[in-house]
Design an enzyme around this catalytic site. Structure first.
Site, PDB file in Angstrom:
ATOM      1  N   HIS A 271      -0.543  -5.883 -10.414  1.00  0.00           N
ATOM      2  CA  HIS A 271      -0.118  -4.601 -10.973  1.00  0.00           C
ATOM      3  C   HIS A 271      -1.270  -3.945 -11.709  1.00  0.00           C
ATOM      4  O   HIS A 271      -2.063  -4.624 -12.335  1.00  0.00           O
ATOM      5  CB  HIS A 271       1.074  -4.790 -11.931  1.00  0.00           C
ATOM      6  CG  HIS A 271       1.788  -3.512 -12.204  1.00  0.00           C
ATOM      7  ND1 HIS A 271       1.387  -2.653 -13.195  1.00  0.00           N
ATOM      8  CD2 HIS A 271       2.828  -2.929 -11.564  1.00  0.00           C
ATOM      9  CE1 HIS A 271       2.182  -1.596 -13.166  1.00  0.00           C
ATOM     10  NE2 HIS A 271       3.054  -1.738 -12.177  1.00  0.00           N
ATOM     11  N   ASP A 328       8.613  -5.661  -7.210  1.00  0.00           N
ATOM     12  CA  ASP A 328       8.999  -5.665  -5.797  1.00  0.00           C
ATOM     13  C   ASP A 328       9.140  -7.063  -5.214  1.00  0.00           C
ATOM     14  O   ASP A 328       9.624  -7.229  -4.095  1.00  0.00           O
ATOM     15  CB  ASP A 328       7.964  -4.887  -4.968  1.00  0.00           C
ATOM     16  CG  ASP A 328       7.979  -3.404  -5.289  1.00  0.00           C
ATOM     17  OD1 ASP A 328       9.069  -2.880  -5.550  1.00  0.00           O
ATOM     18  OD2 ASP A 328       6.902  -2.784  -5.282  1.00  0.00           O
TER      19      ASP A 328
HETATM   20  N1  CMC Z   1      -3.270  -9.876  -3.063  1.00  0.00           N
HETATM   21  C1  CMC Z   1      -4.552 -10.249  -3.055  1.00  0.00           C
HETATM   22  N2  CMC Z   1      -5.514  -9.742  -3.836  1.00  0.00           N
HETATM   23  C2  CMC Z   1      -5.135  -8.784  -4.707  1.00  0.00           C
HETATM   24  C3  CMC Z   1      -3.804  -8.330  -4.795  1.00  0.00           C
HETATM   25  C4  CMC Z   1      -2.855  -8.917  -3.933  1.00  0.00           C
HETATM   26  N3  CMC Z   1      -1.581  -8.521  -3.975  1.00  0.00           N
HETATM   27  N4  CMC Z   1      -3.727  -7.371  -5.747  1.00  0.00           N
HETATM   28  C5  CMC Z   1      -4.960  -7.232  -6.235  1.00  0.00           C
HETATM   29  N5  CMC Z   1      -5.822  -8.085  -5.614  1.00  0.00           N
HETATM   30  C6  CMC Z   1      -7.254  -8.272  -5.932  1.00  0.00           C
HETATM   31  C7  CMC Z   1      -8.081  -7.149  -5.354  1.00  0.00           C
HETATM   32  O1  CMC Z   1      -8.527  -7.458  -4.061  1.00  0.00           O
HETATM   33  C8  CMC Z   1      -9.201  -7.082  -6.365  1.00  0.00           C
HETATM   34  O2  CMC Z   1     -10.069  -8.164  -6.097  1.00  0.00           O
HETATM   35  P1  CMC Z   1     -11.671  -8.027  -6.347  1.00  0.00           P
HETATM   36  O3  CMC Z   1     -11.819  -7.826  -7.820  1.00  0.00           O
HETATM   37  O4  CMC Z   1     -12.226  -9.319  -5.844  1.00  0.00           O
HETATM   38  O5  CMC Z   1     -12.102  -6.852  -5.538  1.00  0.00           O
HETATM   39  C9  CMC Z   1      -8.521  -7.382  -7.696  1.00  0.00           C
HETATM   40  O6  CMC Z   1      -7.396  -8.185  -7.338  1.00  0.00           O
HETATM   41  C10 CMC Z   1      -8.046  -6.142  -8.443  1.00  0.00           C
HETATM   42  O7  CMC Z   1      -7.239  -5.374  -7.586  1.00  0.00           O
HETATM   43  P2  CMC Z   1      -7.266  -3.798  -7.447  1.00  0.00           P
HETATM   44  O8  CMC Z   1      -6.797  -3.434  -6.071  1.00  0.00           O
HETATM   45  O9  CMC Z   1      -8.595  -3.278  -7.901  1.00  0.00           O
HETATM   46  O10 CMC Z   1      -6.184  -3.427  -8.530  1.00  0.00           O
HETATM   47  P3  CMC Z   1      -5.380  -2.071  -8.627  1.00  0.00           P
HETATM   48  O11 CMC Z   1      -4.958  -1.942 -10.029  1.00  0.00           O
HETATM   49  O12 CMC Z   1      -6.166  -0.953  -8.020  1.00  0.00           O
HETATM   50  O13 CMC Z   1      -4.121  -2.309  -7.651  1.00  0.00           O
HETATM   51  C11 CMC Z   1      -1.969  -2.915  -6.876  1.00  0.00           C
HETATM   52  C12 CMC Z   1      -2.850  -2.655  -8.098  1.00  0.00           C
HETATM   53  C13 CMC Z   1      -0.520  -3.094  -7.299  1.00  0.00           C
HETATM   54  C14 CMC Z   1      -2.055  -1.709  -5.909  1.00  0.00           C
HETATM   55  C15 CMC Z   1      -2.466  -4.195  -6.144  1.00  0.00           C
HETATM   56  O14 CMC Z   1      -2.318  -5.309  -7.001  1.00  0.00           O
HETATM   57  C16 CMC Z   1      -1.771  -4.451  -4.818  1.00  0.00           C
HETATM   58  O15 CMC Z   1      -2.203  -3.917  -3.797  1.00  0.00           O
HETATM   59  N6  CMC Z   1      -0.675  -5.260  -4.778  1.00  0.00           N
HETATM   60  C17 CMC Z   1       0.100  -5.480  -3.575  1.00  0.00           C
HETATM   61  C18 CMC Z   1       1.050  -4.314  -3.336  1.00  0.00           C
HETATM   62  C19 CMC Z   1       2.203  -4.296  -4.304  1.00  0.00           C
HETATM   63  O16 CMC Z   1       2.864  -5.300  -4.540  1.00  0.00           O
HETATM   64  N7  CMC Z   1       2.492  -3.115  -4.845  1.00  0.00           N
HETATM   65  C20 CMC Z   1       3.623  -2.907  -5.770  1.00  0.00           C
HETATM   66  C21 CMC Z   1       3.146  -2.577  -7.150  1.00  0.00           C
HETATM   67  S1  CMC Z   1       4.398  -2.688  -8.426  1.00  0.00           S
HETATM   68  C22 CMC Z   1       5.657  -1.573  -8.102  1.00  0.00           C
HETATM   69  C23 CMC Z   1       5.255  -0.294  -7.468  1.00  0.00           C
HETATM   70  O17 CMC Z   1       4.385   0.428  -7.948  1.00  0.00           O
HETATM   71  O18 CMC Z   1       5.849   0.017  -6.458  1.00  0.00           O
END
Ligand code: CMC
Length: 393
Positions: A271, A328
């Site tokens: 998140h 989720d």
């Molecule tokens: N699986 C694997 N790696 C992950 C995941 C994941 N679910 N989430 C984040 N990472 C890694 C990402 O690759 C990055 O790694 P590195 O630092 O090595 O590049 C690090 O963790 C930070 O991630 P980010 O993408 O820079 O973080 P963000 O704040 O931009 O993204 C997020 C947040 C929710 C989009 C992301 O965690 C994600 O894609 N999660 C999976 C999709 C998901 O479950 N979304 C629902 C969110 S909660 C309710 C809603 O909003 O609907």
């Protein structure tokens, strides 16, 4: 002109002051208008929470009765909207249908489009949106099944009415199960607002141009649809099913999620703001156990989800990046137990988030926020001369 600071993804940029939702990501705290989410999920119901978010205070009994009555008498959608449904293919994704039909409400209520009539039309627009979105959502589902549509039954409460429109068939008696109604209220409450998330920021940004609430909410639905946002709830179940089909080996999927050459992410994990746990996920995990038990359902996917969570939480990659299950992760398992099909999961999220979108849009307008218009740092060509088509290489 002038100095522009870049903050891709707005990771550290506030877009507004807001008095609606308080979120502390370090400590896993979420309040709506000061009330802890745990208390609201336990004791309140969705309509009461909608009122709280939109108008700022919990309603008194007469206020709640009148709010519920107003909503119930606006649940019908214009008959001409049925013709629009008829034009969609049966397998069209219900999120696309929902956003298109919510936007089409602008055509049926054109006065809502007039920025000068904003104050006199707002209350009716709020009521209509809350009243008609469940009807549109249920009809989108019925359309996908090729089943006759059910008209709303206004003697039913908000959640029961939605369940009736979704599941009643002319060929058999439909019994409303109070366990299902309670679970649905809880899920919708937990999704009702989440401060400046992607879809809510979209709703506020669209509305900042003085576009109507209907068109802003329609845009919010589209933003919610993406797999990194609300679309994750559908993807979680698809992922868990894929793990099950593959023999239940969670390690393989954990490794795939860690592999930087693989686009796969563990859906329902991580998140932007919560870095220790998502308080909504905690409540939903417990509810999933309870609801399945109460309904006598044994869903092997719940065991896989728990195994996956355990494996991820003890893996250095997820620990270092502070990735935890989000709202989720377990919600889909409950939706499934309630009989809601996978491609409707994100629609359920939209129904839950609607009061938050409305409250945030209203606050944005009441605060007379300026039009949202971010800047950029230009990285393209410097000036060059036009080249005639015959001279181009
Ligand atoms: N699986 C694997 N790696 C992950 C995941 C994941 N679910 N989430 C984040 N990472 C890694 C990402 O690759 C990055 O790694 P590195 O630092 O090595 O590049 C690090 O963790 C930070 O991630 P980010 O993408 O820079 O973080 P963000 O704040 O931009 O993204 C997020 C947040 C929710 C989009 C992301 O965690 C994600 O894609 N999660 C999976 C999709 C998901 O479950 N979304 C629902 C969110 S909660 C309710 C809603 O909003 O609907």
């Amino acid at each position: 002109s002038g100095y522009v600071t870049l903050d891709r993804g707005f990771k550290n940029t506030g877009s507004t002051k807001s008095a609606i939702t308080y979120l502390d990501g370090e400590n896993g705290i979420l309040h709506y208008r000061g009330y802890p989410i745990e208390q609201l999920a336990e004791k309140s119901n969705f309509l009461e929470v909608a009122y709280l978010l939109i108008y700022g205070e919990l309603p008194t009994q007469p206020q709640l009765d009148s709010f519920a009555r107003e909503i119930s008498i606006h649940t019908l959608v214009n008959e001409d909207m049925r013709k629009i449904f008829d034009g969609f293919p049966y397998n069209g994704h219900p999120m696309g249908i929902l956003s298109a039909l919510v936007c089409s409400l602008t055509a049926f209520y054109p006065e809502s489009q007039d920025p000068n009539k904003y104050e006199e039309t707002l209350d009716a627009t709020i009521i209509r949106l809350l009243a008609k979105m469940p009807t549109i959502a249920a009809w989108a589902y019925k359309n996908s099944q090729g089943h006759p549509l059910n008209y709303p039954k206004n003697n039913l409460d908000y959640c029961s009415n939605f369940l009736y429109m979704m599941f009643a068939l002319p060929v058999e008696e439909y019994q409303i199960d109070p366990v299902i109604v309670d679970a649905l209220n809880k899920l919708l409450i937990l999704h009702a607002d989440h401060e400046q998330n992607c879809s809510t920021s979209t709703v506020r940004l669209v509305g900042s141009s003085r576009a109507s609430l209907y068109s802003s909410v329609s845009a919010g639905i589209n933003a919610l649809w993406g797999p990194l946002h609300g679309g994750a709830n559908q993807e979680v179940i698809e992922m868990l099913e894929a793990i099950k089909k593959d023999g239940g080996d969670t390690t393989k999927f954990i490794n795939k999620a860690k592999d930087k050459n693989d686009n796969f992410r563990l859906m329902g994990f991580g998140h932007r703001v919560y870095k220790n746990f998502d308080p909504r996920a905690k409540i939903i995990k417990k509810a999933a156990d309870q609801v399945l038990q109460q309904l006598g359902i044994n869903d092997p996917v719940l065991e896989i989800a728990k195994k996956l969570e355990e494996a991820a939480l003890s893996d250095q990659y997820f620990v270092e990046r502070r990735l935890y299950p989000n709202v989720d992760f377990y919600s889909g398992i409950i939706y499934r137990a309630l009989g809601i099909p996978t491609n409707m999961f994100t629609v359920m999220f939209a129904l839950g988030r609607l009061p938050g979108w409305i409250a945030q849009w209203k606050e944005m307008r009441d605060q007379k926020e300026p039009i949202g218009r971010p800047r950029q740092i230009y990285t393209g060509y410097t000036e060059r001369n036009y080249v005639g088509i015959n001279e181009r290489k």
